[in-house]
Design a protein around this motif. Structure first.
Motif, mmCIF file in Angstrom:
data_model
loop_
_atom_site.group_PDB
_atom_site.id
_atom_site.type_symbol
_atom_site.label_atom_id
_atom_site.label_comp_id
_atom_site.label_asym_id
_atom_site.label_seq_id
_atom_site.Cartn_x
_atom_site.Cartn_y
_atom_site.Cartn_z
ATOM 1 N N GLU A 540 10.440 -2.144 9.524
ATOM 2 C CA GLU A 540 9.225 -1.647 8.823
ATOM 3 C C GLU A 540 9.852 -1.140 7.193
ATOM 4 O OE1 GLU A 540 6.810 1.111 6.624
ATOM 5 O OE2 GLU A 540 8.688 1.741 7.526
ATOM 6 N N ALA A 541 10.983 -0.417 7.395
ATOM 7 C CA ALA A 541 11.655 0.057 6.181
ATOM 8 C C ALA A 541 12.013 -1.037 5.255
ATOM 9 C CB ALA A 541 13.167 0.843 6.486
ATOM 10 N N THR A 543 10.967 -4.066 4.979
ATOM 11 C CA THR A 543 9.885 -5.132 4.592
ATOM 12 C C THR A 543 8.689 -4.471 3.823
ATOM 13 O OG1 THR A 543 8.614 -5.052 6.744
ATOM 14 C CG2 THR A 543 10.341 -6.577 6.558
ATOM 15 N N ARG A 544 8.875 -3.218 3.830
ATOM 16 C CA ARG A 544 7.738 -2.500 3.033
ATOM 17 C C ARG A 544 7.458 -2.799 1.660
ATOM 18 N NH1 ARG A 544 9.536 3.824 3.247
ATOM 19 N NH2 ARG A 544 9.356 3.447 5.335
ATOM 20 N N TYR A 545 8.452 -3.194 0.911
ATOM 21 C CA TYR A 545 8.394 -3.565 -0.450
ATOM 22 C C TYR A 545 8.301 -5.141 -0.841
ATOM 23 C CZ TYR A 545 8.834 1.184 -1.495
ATOM 24 O OH TYR A 545 8.497 2.552 -1.732
ATOM 25 N N ARG A 549 3.394 -6.925 1.521
ATOM 26 C CA ARG A 549 3.302 -5.531 1.919
ATOM 27 C C ARG A 549 3.445 -4.591 0.961
ATOM 28 N NH1 ARG A 549 6.627 -2.974 6.416
ATOM 29 N NH2 ARG A 549 4.900 -1.571 6.081
ATOM 30 N N ARG A 550 3.582 -5.049 -0.281
ATOM 31 C CA ARG A 550 4.088 -3.825 -1.461
ATOM 32 C C ARG A 550 2.685 -3.430 -1.689
ATOM 33 N NH1 ARG A 550 7.861 -3.608 -5.358
ATOM 34 N NH2 ARG A 550 8.986 -5.196 -4.575
ATOM 35 N N SER A 552 -0.126 -2.573 0.021
ATOM 36 C CA SER A 552 -0.610 -1.676 1.094
ATOM 37 C C SER A 552 0.620 -0.377 1.041
ATOM 38 C CB SER A 552 -0.689 -2.467 2.408
ATOM 39 O OG SER A 552 0.716 -2.753 2.610
ATOM 40 N N THR A 553 1.898 -0.745 0.794
ATOM 41 C CA THR A 553 2.808 0.387 0.981
ATOM 42 C C THR A 553 2.720 1.446 -0.285
ATOM 43 O OG1 THR A 553 4.513 -1.042 1.873
ATOM 44 C CG2 THR A 553 5.383 0.709 0.859
ATOM 45 N N GLU A 554 2.219 0.916 -1.441
ATOM 46 C CA GLU A 554 2.124 1.609 -2.599
ATOM 47 C C GLU A 554 0.876 2.655 -2.208
ATOM 48 O OE1 GLU A 554 2.018 -0.839 -5.807
ATOM 49 O OE2 GLU A 554 4.204 -1.122 -6.152
ATOM 50 N N TRP A 556 -0.457 3.336 0.583
ATOM 51 C CA TRP A 556 -0.233 4.406 1.657
ATOM 52 C C TRP A 556 0.695 5.753 1.007
ATOM 53 C CZ3 TRP A 556 -2.555 5.698 5.928
ATOM 54 C CH2 TRP A 556 -3.060 4.757 6.635
ATOM 55 N N GLU A 557 1.786 5.351 0.171
ATOM 56 C CA GLU A 557 2.502 6.452 -0.206
ATOM 57 C C GLU A 557 1.526 7.259 -1.063
ATOM 58 O OE1 GLU A 557 5.658 4.331 -2.525
ATOM 59 O OE2 GLU A 557 6.876 4.084 -0.633
#
Length: 584
Positions: A540-541, A543-545, A549-550, A552-554, A556-557
């Motif tokens: 997860e750590a 592949t978040r960027y 996934r970039r 969706s990560t931004e 959620w952050e």
């Protein structure tokens, strides 16, 4: 050694010095030097082997430091004139100890433990001792015995009742240098602070002098010496004659220090370097020296009780015998008919104490050499120190930047290979070996560097020095650093207050969400094996960027930041301490 007052005998002084000469030059053709050459000098080894045989003159632990002090102005060779002057000073110090201890000074307070008065100060009006307790200050007389510290406040024509500050009992005492000044300011480094569980607040003894703080340093050292010897006695449960001899070793050290300070032919003196228990508290391996002393004390007590030879009254040199011969008794027992074997010097060999001291000195020399390198690389100025730190941390900074580049997928191919390799390692359960590989690689690198750097000069760290800053610029830099530190502390307090708000449900919606998240984490930790937890966390750590996934990560952050900012901080009430209560 059964003759009283032998330190005042010129023949005795010359005899002991000639014994040092004979030790240094034992050959037959050198014997005439002992009687005709008045300018003959002795070295460290001869002094260290002969002087400790008479405990009042020296002992094995401090002999080197004492020799260095006595020869500071004579090129490392001890002259007879300096040695004789030292013994004369010892004789004066002993007479002062005997006179003070036989006087009626504090007789009622000292009688229970037969305390000997070791030092006295504050009797001269031009050099008072000031006692500070809270905001109150009293001039007075300070008295140190072999068990306690006493202060007598000065009245109009006499002294008030003395206050005892015990050094013998276990009261969690803290004795340290202290700063004093008018109205509670901390300006002058000329005081000693005494703190214990028997006192509601620390007591500060100030030793005013026009220049320097040597008077304070002397008193700090001798107070600590008495405290350290009682700590030694308690730690190793020394009783009987062994306890009295340990106390006498500390008293002898203070007498030697007084004799050296009375001499004008020596250089500057570090008081703690001439005091046995002070020195053992500082030396590397000093605890080993104290353990050896305790074992020697225990074995001597056993021999005294069980040995027929000692029971029959055979004499040998001991600190207690020396004290008796010098004209003052010690302790509560009668030792005129029996004395102990000190065992600090062995003819033709080395005692365990000498071995422990030599090992400690060897370690101390390494510490001194290492400290010299530390002093040599110290630089002045905040900007210069920051530049040095930045250069030293540059390899770690570069490594962390490279790992962040992989995590942010700046180069997708490298990130994909890195992620695939570590996920496979974790999935197969090899991550333990991966962690073990890191110290192995570091050890291999250090050994390789050691092998390649044989005979080569040490590689220096090259730092580009920043432009010089004037005093105002340095003050501004300090102010900026303090402001940044204050901001960090404020942010830390806000985090703690928001967590407190979550725990106390000040924001119910945020608390519910946090509780649900914690329950999910608890279920996951309870039912999913740790290997898969590590595997999923790493995946997860890293592949978040990644490109898929970039976005969706931004998103959620952003939601997480909005949720965090919506949590109120728990309230804080600041209360000021009452000035009257603070004075009390």
């Amino acid at each position: 050694m059964q003759v009283a007052g032998y330190l005042a005998d010129k023949k005795f002084r010359r005899l002991t010095f000639d014994m040092m000469l004979a030790w240094e030059c034992p050959a037959a053709d050198s014997q005439p030097l002992l009687t005709v050459d008045e300018d003959a000098t002795v070295g460290l080894e001869a002094f260290s082997r002969i002087a400790p045989a008479i405990p009042i003159i020296s002992n094995v632990v401090i002999s080197k430091n004492l020799f260095d002090v006595l020869t500071a102005l004579s090129g490392g060779r001890l002259q007879y004139s300096v040695y004789e002057k030292y013994l004369v000073g010892l004789e004066r110090a002993i007479k002062k100890l005997r006179t003070q201890s036989d006087s009626s000074l504090l007789s009622e307070l000292r009688s229970d433990r037969r305390e000997k008065i070791v030092e006295l100060d504050g009797t001269v009006t031009t050099q008072p001792v000031l006692q500070h307790v809270g905001v109150s200050t009293w001039p007075g007389r300070l008295i140190l015995t072999d068990h306690a510290l006493y202060f007598e406040p000065l009245k109009v024509v006499s002294y008030d009742k003395a206050v005892r500050y015990d050094l013998a009992e276990e009261l969690k005492q803290v004795i340290k240098p202290e700063l004093t000044g008018p109205w509670g300011t901390r300006l002058f480094d000329k005081a000693v602070s005494y703190k214990s569980i028997s006192l509601s607040e620390p007591v500060v003894m100030e030793f005013p002098e026009l220049k320097g703080h040597s008077r304070r340093d002397y008193w700090l050292a001798i107070i600590q010496e008495v405290y350290f010897v009682h700590r030694f006695i308690r730690k190793f449960k020394i009783v009987g004659i062994g306890q009295e001899e340990a106390l006498l070793k500390a008293v002898f050290g203070i007498l030697r220090l007084q004799a050296v300070q009375d001499m004008n032919s020596v250089g500057p003196v570090r008081s703690e370097s001439l005091l046995l228990f002070n020195l053992c508290d500082q030396l590397p391996g000093g605890d080993t020296i104290l353990e050896t002393l305790a074992k020697m004390s225990a074995s001597k007590e056993f021999d005294r009780i069980n040995s027929p030879r000692l029971k029959s009254g055979l004499y040998s040199t001991s600190a207690l015998a020396i004290a008796s011969n010098l004209g003052f008794g010690f302790g509560s027992s009668d030792h005129n008919s029996l004395s102990l074997i000190v065992g600090e010097i062995a003819v033709g060999g080395m005692t365990p104490l000498e071995k422990a001291v030599n090992e400690s000195r060897s370690s101390y020399e390494k510490v001194v050499m290492a400290q010299q390198t530390v002093d040599g690389v110290k630089v002045e100025g905040i900007d210069t120190n920051l530049a040095v730190m930045k250069e030293l941390l540059s390899p770690l900074v570069q490594l962390s930047m490279y790992i962040l580049s992989l995590a942010y997928w700046d180069e997708p191919l490298k990130s994909m290979v890195f992620c695939a390799f570590f996920t496979y390692t974790i999935f197969r359960g090899w991550f333990v070996y991966a962690f073990a590989l890191l110290p192995m690689l570091l050890a291999f690198f250090m050994v390789l560097t050691l092998w390649l750097s044989q005979g080569r000069p040490v590689v220096e760290v090259k730092v580009i020095a920043p432009p010089p800053m004037n005093a105002m610029e340095q003050l501004l830099a300090v102010q900026n650093a303090i402001s940044q530190a204050e901001e960090c502390i404020q942010y830390g307090n806000i985090v703690l207050l928001k967590l407190r708000a979550l725990l106390l449900s000040i924001s119910p919606q945020a608390t519910v969400k946090c509780a649900i998240l914690l329950l999910v984490m608890a279920v996951v930790l309870a039912f999913i094996p740790i290997k898969y937890m590590i595997f999923l966390s790493f995946l997860e750590a890293f592949t978040r960027y990644s490109p898929p996934r970039r976005a969706s990560t931004e998103r959620w952050e952003r939601r997480l930041r909005e949720w965090w900012f919506s949590i109120p901080a728990a309230p804080v009430a600041l209360e000021r301490e009452d000035d009257d209560k603070k004075r009390k």
